[in-house]
Design a protein around this motif. Sequence first.
Motif: not given
Length: 196
Positions: A8-13, A81-84, A86-100
């Motif tokens: 799921i996380e790979k699909r979101v990325i 899918k919802i939890l995965s 939300v948690e992935l996007i929050e991590r990606l934002i906090s670790e500077k993989f994406i900007a929100f």
Amino acid sequence: MKNQFSDIEKRVIDLLLEYHDKLQYNCLDNIWFDFKGLFSSPTRIIMQHSGENKTELYFQEDILQKQPDELRVLQYDTYEKILSTVELIERLISEKFIAFVRNSDKKEQHRGIQGYINFAILDEEMQARIYKLSNGYFIPYRKLYVLKEHRYHTDEERKESRIQRLNLTALIISVTAAVTSVIGMFITANVLKFPT
């Protein structure tokens, strides 16, 4: 960043990068409900916000005409899918993989929900997290492209893997040297036993 990513996380990325590359609106709504999204059904599930802590998911009634076991699977799949996501996007934002990029708070246009049932009951904290991420869009940094190019392995994982390979190589060289030394001593000892 954690070591392994779920499917799921790979699909979101993949979706984050694909939407960005195609200049599509890169938002939570599309990640979930676009034809290519995780729920791959833009009309069968509706997400509505009626306030910061009030986000609801409505499923088309015909989806819910299933046996109880199938409904449990659907509910579990939805939550996962919802939890995965939300948690992935929050991590990606906090670790500077994406900007929100936050939009001003949405003035929600409520679609009619006749023929839909609120099937996914979310706690208030999750509703607030979804509401926040729904009010903006995502811009991936180069770091996210690199993560995908390296099959979802982070810099730390690649360094650790390299160190493990070097340690293994050093061990093999040491063992080979020791074995060669023992063989050399054996040959020398046998040569000295037999005079020429």
